[in-house]
Write a protein that holds these residues in place. Structure first.
Motif, PDB file in Angstrom:
ATOM      1  N   TYR A 128      -5.080  -9.713   6.828  1.00 41.14           N
ATOM      2  CA  TYR A 128      -4.555  -8.786   7.830  1.00 41.14           C
ATOM      3  C   TYR A 128      -3.352  -8.049   7.254  1.00 41.14           C
ATOM      4  O   TYR A 128      -2.327  -8.651   6.966  1.00 41.14           O
ATOM      5  CB  TYR A 128      -4.142  -9.543   9.091  1.00 41.14           C
ATOM      6  CG  TYR A 128      -5.269 -10.348   9.705  1.00 41.14           C
ATOM      7  CD1 TYR A 128      -6.041  -9.831  10.733  1.00 41.14           C
ATOM      8  CD2 TYR A 128      -5.572 -11.626   9.223  1.00 41.14           C
ATOM      9  CE1 TYR A 128      -7.085 -10.570  11.278  1.00 41.14           C
ATOM     10  CE2 TYR A 128      -6.611 -12.366   9.758  1.00 41.14           C
ATOM     11  CZ  TYR A 128      -7.365 -11.834  10.789  1.00 41.14           C
ATOM     12  OH  TYR A 128      -8.403 -12.564  11.312  1.00 41.14           O
ATOM     13  N   GLY A 129      -3.511  -6.740   7.088  1.00 42.39           N
ATOM     14  CA  GLY A 129      -2.408  -5.923   6.603  1.00 42.39           C
ATOM     15  C   GLY A 129      -1.422  -5.568   7.692  1.00 42.39           C
ATOM     16  O   GLY A 129      -0.320  -5.098   7.410  1.00 42.39           O
ATOM     17  N   ARG A 130      -1.825  -5.772   8.942  1.00 44.63           N
ATOM     18  CA  ARG A 130      -0.928  -5.560  10.076  1.00 44.63           C
ATOM     19  C   ARG A 130      -0.665  -6.902  10.751  1.00 44.63           C
ATOM     20  O   ARG A 130      -0.376  -7.879  10.098  1.00 44.63           O
ATOM     21  CB  ARG A 130      -1.546  -4.533  11.029  1.00 44.63           C
ATOM     22  CG  ARG A 130      -1.645  -3.130  10.405  1.00 44.63           C
ATOM     23  CD  ARG A 130      -2.362  -2.158  11.305  1.00 44.63           C
ATOM     24  NE  ARG A 130      -2.407  -0.833  10.685  1.00 44.63           N
ATOM     25  CZ  ARG A 130      -3.286   0.100  10.999  1.00 44.63           C
ATOM     26  NH1 ARG A 130      -4.219  -0.133  11.930  1.00 44.63           N
ATOM     27  NH2 ARG A 130      -3.252   1.281  10.395  1.00 44.63           N
ATOM     28  N   THR A 156     -15.176  -5.631   5.909  1.00 44.35           N
ATOM     29  CA  THR A 156     -13.900  -4.934   5.800  1.00 44.35           C
ATOM     30  C   THR A 156     -13.827  -3.780   6.788  1.00 44.35           C
ATOM     31  O   THR A 156     -14.833  -3.138   7.094  1.00 44.35           O
ATOM     32  CB  THR A 156     -13.677  -4.391   4.379  1.00 44.35           C
ATOM     33  OG1 THR A 156     -14.761  -3.519   4.027  1.00 44.35           O
ATOM     34  CG2 THR A 156     -13.601  -5.522   3.370  1.00 44.35           C
ATOM     35  N   ALA A 214     -11.190  -0.743   6.773  1.00 48.04           N
ATOM     36  CA  ALA A 214     -10.019  -0.139   6.136  1.00 48.04           C
ATOM     37  C   ALA A 214      -9.080   0.461   7.170  1.00 48.04           C
ATOM     38  O   ALA A 214      -7.857   0.402   7.015  1.00 48.04           O
ATOM     39  CB  ALA A 214     -10.455   0.916   5.129  1.00 48.04           C
ATOM     40  N   GLN A 235      -6.041  -2.774  -1.060  1.00 51.57           N
ATOM     41  CA  GLN A 235      -7.210  -2.309  -0.341  1.00 51.57           C
ATOM     42  C   GLN A 235      -6.840  -1.747   1.016  1.00 51.57           C
ATOM     43  O   GLN A 235      -7.622  -1.045   1.631  1.00 51.57           O
ATOM     44  CB  GLN A 235      -8.202  -3.466  -0.133  1.00 51.57           C
ATOM     45  CG  GLN A 235      -8.861  -3.943  -1.409  1.00 51.57           C
ATOM     46  CD  GLN A 235      -9.826  -5.061  -1.114  1.00 51.57           C
ATOM     47  OE1 GLN A 235      -9.438  -6.206  -1.039  1.00 51.57           O
ATOM     48  NE2 GLN A 235     -11.086  -4.738  -0.939  1.00 51.57           N
ATOM     49  N   PHE A 236      -5.634  -2.059   1.488  1.00 50.26           N
ATOM     50  CA  PHE A 236      -5.229  -1.648   2.821  1.00 50.26           C
ATOM     51  C   PHE A 236      -4.165  -0.566   2.735  1.00 50.26           C
ATOM     52  O   PHE A 236      -3.091  -0.681   3.294  1.00 50.26           O
ATOM     53  CB  PHE A 236      -4.733  -2.859   3.620  1.00 50.26           C
ATOM     54  CG  PHE A 236      -5.751  -3.949   3.733  1.00 50.26           C
ATOM     55  CD1 PHE A 236      -5.403  -5.267   3.521  1.00 50.26           C
ATOM     56  CD2 PHE A 236      -7.063  -3.648   4.032  1.00 50.26           C
ATOM     57  CE1 PHE A 236      -6.343  -6.267   3.630  1.00 50.26           C
ATOM     58  CE2 PHE A 236      -8.007  -4.645   4.150  1.00 50.26           C
ATOM     59  CZ  PHE A 236      -7.662  -5.957   3.940  1.00 50.26           C
ATOM     60  N   THR A 237      -4.438   0.478   1.994  1.00 57.39           N
ATOM     61  CA  THR A 237      -3.660   1.718   1.922  1.00 57.39           C
ATOM     62  C   THR A 237      -2.216   1.516   1.495  1.00 57.39           C
ATOM     63  O   THR A 237      -1.305   2.074   2.086  1.00 57.39           O
ATOM     64  CB  THR A 237      -3.701   2.474   3.258  1.00 57.39           C
ATOM     65  OG1 THR A 237      -3.098   1.685   4.296  1.00 57.39           O
ATOM     66  CG2 THR A 237      -5.125   2.803   3.661  1.00 57.39           C
ATOM     67  N   ARG A 253      -7.070  -2.162   8.475  1.00 59.33           N
ATOM     68  CA  ARG A 253      -6.431  -2.927   7.395  1.00 59.33           C
ATOM     69  C   ARG A 253      -6.719  -4.412   7.543  1.00 59.33           C
ATOM     70  O   ARG A 253      -5.841  -5.267   7.440  1.00 59.33           O
ATOM     71  CB  ARG A 253      -4.917  -2.657   7.375  1.00 59.33           C
ATOM     72  CG  ARG A 253      -4.545  -1.204   7.135  1.00 59.33           C
ATOM     73  CD  ARG A 253      -3.056  -0.998   7.148  1.00 59.33           C
ATOM     74  NE  ARG A 253      -2.402  -1.692   6.044  1.00 59.33           N
ATOM     75  CZ  ARG A 253      -1.090  -1.893   5.959  1.00 59.33           C
ATOM     76  NH1 ARG A 253      -0.307  -1.491   6.932  1.00 59.33           N
ATOM     77  NH2 ARG A 253      -0.583  -2.515   4.925  1.00 59.33           N
ATOM     78  N   THR A 254      -7.984  -4.726   7.780  1.00 62.03           N
ATOM     79  CA  THR A 254      -8.415  -6.104   7.999  1.00 62.03           C
ATOM     80  C   THR A 254      -9.691  -6.371   7.214  1.00 62.03           C
ATOM     81  O   THR A 254     -10.555  -5.501   7.111  1.00 62.03           O
ATOM     82  CB  THR A 254      -8.696  -6.357   9.497  1.00 62.03           C
ATOM     83  OG1 THR A 254      -7.509  -6.076  10.238  1.00 62.03           O
ATOM     84  CG2 THR A 254      -9.101  -7.802   9.750  1.00 62.03           C
TER      85      THR A 254
END
Length: 241
Positions: free
Chosen positions: A217-219, A124, A126, A14-16, A129-130
């Motif tokens: 958290y994608g970051r 969300t 996007a 979901q986070f690219t 990325r959270t």
């Protein structure tokens, strides 16, 4: 293992995640979510049964966080019955989980019992990325509320590797502090197959209900924001239920 309301709701794709990696990322994320859910279920000692049914209860939605609780840029909505149904799908633990003591611990736990009424929401962003999710459900089917068992579980499952069909990943667990109330909070780091994701998971008993708050958290993991939102969720539940 039945995926209970305490399971995180977000997958790295979901986070690219780049398209060519999405299939691997999806497998890693699903397996990791099952492992995280199994660890949380182990701590809560849910009572015996073969299945559980989750049904949306609109009355519980008044206890949930809303868009006003999140910064601008978040898409916030309540969970529908279709989305709740996905939480109730049967998912198997990966074939190989190490260390063996952690695998034995997770595989020996009973499954949830009975029917659950739940209220849930998701938020969300996007671009950042959270994502966050919240589930509120009556304490009902929890056979024993024993959050102090977290030390034993982290001792056996602090860093867990899992693999199946040639794909593997790692989940690392650590306690988080600062979330108020009767419960526990975890930071879980997931890595494998090009996926790097950090989850915050807070489980709190508020009166006769359980509040499950998750941040993905994608970051960089924003611990301060996670703790603030988890406490806001608990305070709102305490004021409205």
């Amino acid at each position: 293992m039945t995926e209970m309301p305490n399971a995180p709701q977000y997958a790295p794709e979901q986070f690219t995640v780049p398209p060519k990696k999405r299939r691997t990322a999806l497998w890693i994320s699903i397996a990791a979510v099952v492992v995280v859910a199994a660890v949380v279920t182990t701590i809560l000692l849910i009572s015996n049964s073969s299945s559980a049914t989750l049904t949306v209860d609109k009355a519980l939605e008044k206890a949930l966080l809303t868009s006003s609780d999140f910064p601008s840029g978040y898409d916030v909505s309540v969970l529908t019955q279709d989305e709740i149904d996905k939480l109730n799908q049967q998912q198997q633990l990966p074939d190989d989980i190490q260390p063996a003591e952690c695998s034995d611990l997770m595989r020996s736990q009973p499954k949830p019992t009975g029917d659950y009424s739940v209220g849930g929401m998701k938020a969300t962003n996007a671009g950042e990325r959270t994502g966050y999710s919240e589930i509120v459900t009556p304490v009902g089917g929890y056979g024993e509320w024993n959050p102090s068992r977290i030390d034993e579980v982290i001792g056996k499952c602090g860093t867990t590797t899992f693999s199946q069909d040639g794909q593997s990943g790692t989940v690392s667990f650590a306690k988080l502090t600062g979330v108020n109330g009767d419960g526990f909070a975890l930071r879980t780091r997931i890595e494998g197959g090009g996926v790097k994701l950090t989850l915050g998971v807070a489980i709190t008993k508020v009166g006769e209900h359980v509040v499950v708050f998750t941040g993905a958290y994608g970051r960089t993991f924003d611990e301060a924001s996670f703790v603030r939102l988890a406490n806001a969720a608990n305070e709102k539940a305490r004021a409205t239920l």
